[in-house]
Design a protein around this motif. Structure first.
Motif, PDB file in Angstrom:
ATOM      1  N   TRP A  94       1.857  -7.401   7.801  1.00 48.96           N
ATOM      2  CA  TRP A  94       2.725  -6.228   7.774  1.00 48.96           C
ATOM      3  C   TRP A  94       1.844  -4.991   7.825  1.00 48.96           C
ATOM      4  O   TRP A  94       0.758  -4.958   7.241  1.00 48.96           O
ATOM      5  CB  TRP A  94       3.558  -6.224   6.495  1.00 48.96           C
ATOM      6  CG  TRP A  94       4.445  -7.408   6.408  1.00 48.96           C
ATOM      7  CD1 TRP A  94       4.092  -8.676   6.047  1.00 48.96           C
ATOM      8  CD2 TRP A  94       5.823  -7.463   6.734  1.00 48.96           C
ATOM      9  NE1 TRP A  94       5.168  -9.504   6.124  1.00 48.96           N
ATOM     10  CE2 TRP A  94       6.250  -8.795   6.536  1.00 48.96           C
ATOM     11  CE3 TRP A  94       6.752  -6.519   7.170  1.00 48.96           C
ATOM     12  CZ2 TRP A  94       7.555  -9.195   6.755  1.00 48.96           C
ATOM     13  CZ3 TRP A  94       8.054  -6.925   7.379  1.00 48.96           C
ATOM     14  CH2 TRP A  94       8.447  -8.244   7.183  1.00 48.96           C
ATOM     15  N   GLU A  95       2.314  -3.976   8.531  1.00 51.79           N
ATOM     16  CA  GLU A  95       1.587  -2.712   8.602  1.00 51.79           C
ATOM     17  C   GLU A  95       2.591  -1.573   8.518  1.00 51.79           C
ATOM     18  O   GLU A  95       3.516  -1.498   9.325  1.00 51.79           O
ATOM     19  CB  GLU A  95       0.804  -2.627   9.912  1.00 51.79           C
ATOM     20  CG  GLU A  95      -0.155  -1.457   9.972  1.00 51.79           C
ATOM     21  CD  GLU A  95      -0.982  -1.474  11.235  1.00 51.79           C
ATOM     22  OE1 GLU A  95      -0.886  -0.503  12.006  1.00 51.79           O
ATOM     23  OE2 GLU A  95      -1.714  -2.462  11.447  1.00 51.79           O
ATOM     24  N   ASN A  96       2.413  -0.713   7.525  1.00 52.52           N
ATOM     25  CA  ASN A  96       3.280   0.447   7.331  1.00 52.52           C
ATOM     26  C   ASN A  96       4.760   0.036   7.288  1.00 52.52           C
ATOM     27  O   ASN A  96       5.607   0.641   7.903  1.00 52.52           O
ATOM     28  CB  ASN A  96       3.026   1.488   8.412  1.00 52.52           C
ATOM     29  CG  ASN A  96       3.463   2.870   7.981  1.00 52.52           C
ATOM     30  OD1 ASN A  96       3.566   3.149   6.792  1.00 52.52           O
ATOM     31  ND2 ASN A  96       3.721   3.721   8.943  1.00 52.52           N
ATOM     32  N   LYS A 116       4.640   0.647   0.559  1.00 59.75           N
ATOM     33  CA  LYS A 116       5.077   0.006   1.804  1.00 59.75           C
ATOM     34  C   LYS A 116       4.387  -1.342   1.953  1.00 59.75           C
ATOM     35  O   LYS A 116       3.254  -1.522   1.519  1.00 59.75           O
ATOM     36  CB  LYS A 116       4.754   0.886   3.004  1.00 59.75           C
ATOM     37  CG  LYS A 116       5.528   2.193   2.977  1.00 59.75           C
ATOM     38  CD  LYS A 116       5.243   3.025   4.183  1.00 59.75           C
ATOM     39  CE  LYS A 116       6.062   4.307   4.111  1.00 59.75           C
ATOM     40  NZ  LYS A 116       5.827   5.158   5.244  1.00 59.75           N
ATOM     41  N   ASN A 128       2.159  -3.908   3.403  1.00 64.44           N
ATOM     42  CA  ASN A 128       0.929  -3.705   4.161  1.00 64.44           C
ATOM     43  C   ASN A 128      -0.034  -4.846   3.870  1.00 64.44           C
ATOM     44  O   ASN A 128      -0.505  -4.976   2.758  1.00 64.44           O
ATOM     45  CB  ASN A 128       0.281  -2.374   3.769  1.00 64.44           C
ATOM     46  CG  ASN A 128      -0.079  -1.530   4.943  1.00 64.44           C
ATOM     47  OD1 ASN A 128      -0.121  -2.008   6.062  1.00 64.44           O
ATOM     48  ND2 ASN A 128      -0.352  -0.277   4.697  1.00 64.44           N
ATOM     49  N   LYS A 145       0.865  -1.183   0.000  1.00 64.34           N
ATOM     50  CA  LYS A 145       0.000   0.000   0.000  1.00 64.34           C
ATOM     51  C   LYS A 145       0.896   1.226   0.000  1.00 64.34           C
ATOM     52  O   LYS A 145       1.723   1.401   0.894  1.00 64.34           O
ATOM     53  CB  LYS A 145      -0.928   0.008   1.221  1.00 64.34           C
ATOM     54  CG  LYS A 145      -1.953   1.119   1.172  1.00 64.34           C
ATOM     55  CD  LYS A 145      -2.956   0.984   2.288  1.00 64.34           C
ATOM     56  CE  LYS A 145      -3.992   2.086   2.173  1.00 64.34           C
ATOM     57  NZ  LYS A 145      -4.980   1.975   3.248  1.00 64.34           N
TER      58      LYS A 145
END
Length: 146
Positions: free
Chosen positions: A110-112, A88, A90, A85
Protein backbone atom coordinates in the motif's frame (compact mmCIF):
# COMPACT_ATOMS: atom_id res chain seq x y z
CA UNK A 1 -7.15 21.61 64.23
CA UNK A 2 -8.25 18.22 62.86
CA UNK A 3 -10.17 19.94 60.05
CA UNK A 4 -7.04 21.86 59.09
CA UNK A 5 -5.01 18.62 58.82
CA UNK A 6 -7.68 17.04 56.63
CA UNK A 7 -7.69 20.17 54.47
CA UNK A 8 -3.88 20.03 54.02
CA UNK A 9 -3.94 16.30 53.20
CA UNK A 10 -6.71 16.93 50.66
CA UNK A 11 -4.74 19.79 49.04
CA UNK A 12 -1.60 17.61 48.93
CA UNK A 13 -3.52 14.72 47.33
CA UNK A 14 -5.11 16.95 44.67
CA UNK A 15 -1.78 18.62 43.85
CA UNK A 16 0.00 15.25 43.53
CA UNK A 17 -2.80 13.91 41.33
CA UNK A 18 -2.54 16.88 38.99
CA UNK A 19 1.23 16.70 38.78
CA UNK A 20 1.48 12.97 38.13
CA UNK A 21 -1.63 12.29 36.06
CA UNK A 22 -1.25 11.47 32.38
CA UNK A 23 -1.78 14.38 30.08
CA UNK A 24 -4.75 14.23 27.74
CA UNK A 25 -3.77 12.59 24.47
CA UNK A 26 -5.35 13.51 21.17
CA UNK A 27 -5.82 11.25 18.18
CA UNK A 28 -5.99 13.34 15.00
CA UNK A 29 -8.27 11.08 12.95
CA UNK A 30 -11.89 11.96 13.84
CA UNK A 31 -13.27 8.43 13.26
CA UNK A 32 -11.07 7.00 16.07
CA UNK A 33 -10.72 10.01 18.35
CA UNK A 34 -13.41 9.19 20.94
CA UNK A 35 -11.30 7.43 23.58
CA UNK A 36 -7.56 6.76 23.69
CA UNK A 37 -5.62 4.42 25.96
CA UNK A 38 -1.87 4.35 25.54
CA UNK A 39 1.35 6.29 25.41
CA UNK A 40 1.39 10.02 24.90
CA UNK A 41 3.90 12.71 23.95
CA UNK A 42 3.25 16.46 23.93
CA UNK A 43 -0.52 15.92 24.10
CA UNK A 44 -0.65 13.57 21.10
CA UNK A 45 -0.94 9.79 20.90
CA UNK A 46 2.60 8.45 20.52
CA UNK A 47 3.72 4.83 20.92
CA UNK A 48 1.51 1.78 21.45
CA UNK A 49 -2.14 2.51 22.01
CA UNK A 50 -5.80 1.84 21.38
CA UNK A 51 -8.12 4.46 19.90
CA UNK A 52 -11.87 3.92 19.87
CA UNK A 53 -14.46 6.04 18.13
CA UNK A 54 -16.85 5.13 15.32
CA UNK A 55 -14.00 2.87 14.11
CA UNK A 56 -11.09 1.62 16.19
CA UNK A 57 -7.34 1.20 15.80
CA UNK A 58 -4.86 -0.74 17.89
CA UNK A 59 -1.15 -0.38 17.22
CA UNK A 60 1.54 2.27 17.19
CA UNK A 61 0.99 6.00 16.90
CA UNK A 62 3.25 8.91 16.04
CA UNK A 63 2.23 12.56 16.50
CA UNK A 64 -1.45 11.62 16.90
CA UNK A 65 -1.68 9.43 13.78
CA UNK A 66 -1.48 5.66 13.26
CA UNK A 67 2.15 5.11 12.27
CA UNK A 68 3.95 1.77 12.24
CA UNK A 69 2.22 -1.59 12.65
CA UNK A 70 -1.44 -1.74 13.59
CA UNK A 71 -4.96 -3.01 12.97
CA UNK A 72 -7.72 -0.59 11.93
CA UNK A 73 -11.28 -1.90 12.03
CA UNK A 74 -14.09 0.10 10.41
CA UNK A 75 -17.61 0.12 11.88
CA UNK A 76 -18.92 -1.85 8.87
CA UNK A 77 -16.54 -4.78 9.57
CA UNK A 78 -13.73 -3.98 7.11
CA UNK A 79 -10.25 -4.34 8.58
CA UNK A 80 -6.65 -3.54 7.63
CA UNK A 81 -3.74 -5.21 9.40
CA UNK A 82 -0.37 -3.85 8.38
CA UNK A 83 1.92 -0.85 8.08
CA UNK A 84 0.79 2.76 8.54
CA UNK A 85 2.43 6.13 7.95
CA UNK A 86 0.86 9.42 9.08
CA UNK A 87 -2.60 7.85 9.36
CA UNK A 88 -2.56 6.20 5.92
CA UNK A 89 -1.97 2.61 4.84
CA UNK A 90 1.65 2.47 3.71
CA UNK A 91 3.77 -0.66 3.26
CA UNK A 92 2.82 -4.34 3.55
CA UNK A 93 -0.67 -5.13 4.75
CA UNK A 94 -3.84 -7.20 4.48
CA UNK A 95 -7.25 -5.65 3.87
CA UNK A 96 -10.31 -7.79 4.66
CA UNK A 97 -13.73 -6.74 3.37
CA UNK A 98 -16.99 -8.04 1.90
CA UNK A 99 -17.90 -7.56 -1.76
CA UNK A 100 -21.15 -8.81 -3.30
CA UNK A 101 -21.82 -10.76 -0.11
CA UNK A 102 -18.49 -12.63 -0.28
CA UNK A 103 -15.49 -12.24 2.01
CA UNK A 104 -12.45 -10.86 0.21
CA UNK A 105 -8.83 -10.46 1.27
CA UNK A 106 -6.36 -8.16 -0.46
CA UNK A 107 -2.74 -8.65 0.59
CA UNK A 108 0.11 -6.60 -0.80
CA UNK A 109 1.82 -3.23 -0.83
CA UNK A 110 0.00 0.00 0.00
CA UNK A 111 1.20 3.51 -0.74
CA UNK A 112 -0.52 6.67 0.48
CA UNK A 113 -3.70 4.66 1.30
CA UNK A 114 -3.88 3.07 -2.18
CA UNK A 115 -3.33 -0.58 -3.09
CA UNK A 116 -0.27 -0.86 -5.37
CA UNK A 117 -0.26 -4.63 -5.96
CA UNK A 118 0.96 -7.88 -4.47
CA UNK A 119 4.25 -8.12 -2.60
CA UNK A 120 6.95 -8.80 -5.23
CA UNK A 121 8.72 -12.12 -4.93
CA UNK A 122 12.37 -12.06 -3.96
CA UNK A 123 14.73 -12.95 -6.82
CA UNK A 124 15.83 -16.56 -6.80
CA UNK A 125 19.07 -18.06 -8.07
CA UNK A 126 18.00 -20.89 -10.34
CA UNK A 127 21.39 -22.50 -10.79
CA UNK A 128 24.98 -21.61 -10.17
CA UNK A 129 27.96 -23.54 -11.43
CA UNK A 130 31.65 -22.98 -11.16
CA UNK A 131 31.37 -19.80 -9.01
CA UNK A 132 33.43 -20.06 -5.88
CA UNK A 133 33.98 -16.39 -5.13
CA UNK A 134 32.84 -12.99 -6.36
CA UNK A 135 33.61 -9.34 -5.74
CA UNK A 136 31.95 -6.08 -6.78
CA UNK A 137 33.90 -2.87 -7.25
CA UNK A 138 32.76 0.66 -8.14
CA UNK A 139 34.47 2.25 -11.11
CA UNK A 140 34.87 5.82 -12.37
CA UNK A 141 32.45 8.29 -10.74
CA UNK A 142 30.79 5.46 -8.77
CA UNK A 143 27.93 4.77 -11.15
CA UNK A 144 29.58 1.72 -12.73
CA UNK A 145 30.16 -1.62 -11.10
CA UNK A 146 32.51 -4.39 -12.22
Amino acid sequence: MRDLKVFYVLILFITASLLYSQEECKVLIPQISGQYIGKCKKGLANGKGLAIGIDHYEGTFKNGYPDGKGIYTWSDGKAYDGAWKQGKRNGKGTYSFAEDGKARILTGIWENDKYMGPVPEKPKVQTSTGIERYRFQRQGDGTQIT
